[in-house]
Design a protein around this motif. Sequence first.
Motif, PDB file in Angstrom:
ATOM      1  N   THR A 183      41.973  63.220  35.034  1.00  0.00           N
ATOM      2  CA  THR A 183      43.035  63.516  34.269  1.00  0.00           C
ATOM      3  C   THR A 183      44.397  62.861  34.004  1.00  0.00           C
ATOM      4  O   THR A 183      44.813  62.422  33.009  1.00  0.00           O
ATOM      5  CB  THR A 183      43.303  64.919  34.749  1.00  0.00           C
ATOM      6  OG1 THR A 183      42.362  66.082  34.545  1.00  0.00           O
ATOM      7  CG2 THR A 183      44.712  65.411  33.845  1.00  0.00           C
ATOM      8  N   SER A 226      46.247  73.104  25.979  1.00  0.00           N
ATOM      9  CA  SER A 226      46.774  74.112  27.087  1.00  0.00           C
ATOM     10  C   SER A 226      45.605  73.788  28.125  1.00  0.00           C
ATOM     11  O   SER A 226      44.395  73.937  28.058  1.00  0.00           O
ATOM     12  CB  SER A 226      46.672  75.503  26.566  1.00  0.00           C
ATOM     13  OG  SER A 226      45.404  76.088  26.170  1.00  0.00           O
ATOM     14  N   THR A 227      46.146  73.541  29.296  1.00  0.00           N
ATOM     15  CA  THR A 227      45.241  73.167  30.553  1.00  0.00           C
ATOM     16  C   THR A 227      45.485  73.985  31.861  1.00  0.00           C
ATOM     17  O   THR A 227      46.740  74.248  31.960  1.00  0.00           O
ATOM     18  CB  THR A 227      45.727  71.618  30.645  1.00  0.00           C
ATOM     19  OG1 THR A 227      45.447  70.921  29.822  1.00  0.00           O
ATOM     20  CG2 THR A 227      44.792  71.295  32.044  1.00  0.00           C
ATOM     21  N   ILE A 266      49.691  68.288  37.315  1.00  0.00           N
ATOM     22  CA  ILE A 266      50.776  69.290  36.838  1.00  0.00           C
ATOM     23  C   ILE A 266      51.903  68.436  36.201  1.00  0.00           C
ATOM     24  O   ILE A 266      52.395  68.491  35.030  1.00  0.00           O
ATOM     25  CB  ILE A 266      51.055  70.167  37.533  1.00  0.00           C
ATOM     26  CG1 ILE A 266      50.075  71.324  38.131  1.00  0.00           C
ATOM     27  CG2 ILE A 266      52.237  71.148  37.267  1.00  0.00           C
ATOM     28  CD1 ILE A 266      50.197  71.947  39.256  1.00  0.00           C
ATOM     29  N   THR A 288      50.837  74.128  30.496  1.00  0.00           N
ATOM     30  CA  THR A 288      49.976  74.113  31.626  1.00  0.00           C
ATOM     31  C   THR A 288      50.018  75.226  32.387  1.00  0.00           C
ATOM     32  O   THR A 288      51.173  75.804  32.623  1.00  0.00           O
ATOM     33  CB  THR A 288      50.632  72.828  32.357  1.00  0.00           C
ATOM     34  OG1 THR A 288      50.482  71.480  31.691  1.00  0.00           O
ATOM     35  CG2 THR A 288      49.973  72.668  33.722  1.00  0.00           C
ATOM     36  N   GLN A 330      51.944  69.136  27.572  1.00  0.00           N
ATOM     37  CA  GLN A 330      50.851  69.828  27.507  1.00  0.00           C
ATOM     38  C   GLN A 330      51.044  71.314  27.804  1.00  0.00           C
ATOM     39  O   GLN A 330      51.692  71.314  28.988  1.00  0.00           O
ATOM     40  CB  GLN A 330      49.462  69.459  28.195  1.00  0.00           C
ATOM     41  CG  GLN A 330      49.039  68.051  27.417  1.00  0.00           C
ATOM     42  CD  GLN A 330      48.773  67.981  26.175  1.00  0.00           C
ATOM     43  OE1 GLN A 330      48.270  68.937  25.545  1.00  0.00           O
ATOM     44  NE2 GLN A 330      48.667  66.665  25.572  1.00  0.00           N
ATOM     45  N   LEU A 351      50.935  66.429  32.919  1.00  0.00           N
ATOM     46  CA  LEU A 351      50.600  67.283  31.841  1.00  0.00           C
ATOM     47  C   LEU A 351      52.138  67.853  31.333  1.00  0.00           C
ATOM     48  O   LEU A 351      52.200  67.657  30.088  1.00  0.00           O
ATOM     49  CB  LEU A 351      49.753  68.465  32.445  1.00  0.00           C
ATOM     50  CG  LEU A 351      48.206  68.043  32.888  1.00  0.00           C
ATOM     51  CD1 LEU A 351      47.718  69.238  33.516  1.00  0.00           C
ATOM     52  CD2 LEU A 351      47.658  68.021  31.322  1.00  0.00           C
ATOM     53  N   VAL A 366      44.962  73.933  35.549  1.00  0.00           N
ATOM     54  CA  VAL A 366      44.592  72.920  36.871  1.00  0.00           C
ATOM     55  C   VAL A 366      44.483  73.998  37.888  1.00  0.00           C
ATOM     56  O   VAL A 366      45.031  74.899  38.169  1.00  0.00           O
ATOM     57  CB  VAL A 366      45.975  72.421  37.324  1.00  0.00           C
ATOM     58  CG1 VAL A 366      45.850  71.546  38.655  1.00  0.00           C
ATOM     59  CG2 VAL A 366      46.619  71.438  36.053  1.00  0.00           C
TER      60      VAL A 366
END
Length: 120
Positions: free
Chosen positions: A111, A4-5, A22, A32, A30, A25, A7
Amino acid sequence: MKKSTLVLGASLNPARYSNMAIRKLVQSGQPTYAIGLRKGEVEGVSIETNLRLFADVHTVTLYLNPKRQEAFYNYIIHLKPKRVIFNPGTENPEFYEVLAKHHIQYEVACTLVLLSTNQY
């Protein structure tokens, strides 16, 4: 593995790297989250303007210059991410030290490149 990311410095402008991140991802599956100056949505991800304490953030990827990062030091520390990615233009040795003191890994990387080369 899903990471989990968040931004941080997200933009609604499709030409901005945070916006591209974004999208990439989401395409890579992922989970996000995004925080930026303006509310909106990119690829189904809501861009928040408030500093929400998202649960279980693995990675924070930065799209803020070092001066703008200072206001987010404590916020990022409280999220307790496993790592922080400093994208090109966001390098910040002062923040590296703060993160190291809190046992948070950091890397100076892109990224988009990490995702494109399956190194994320």
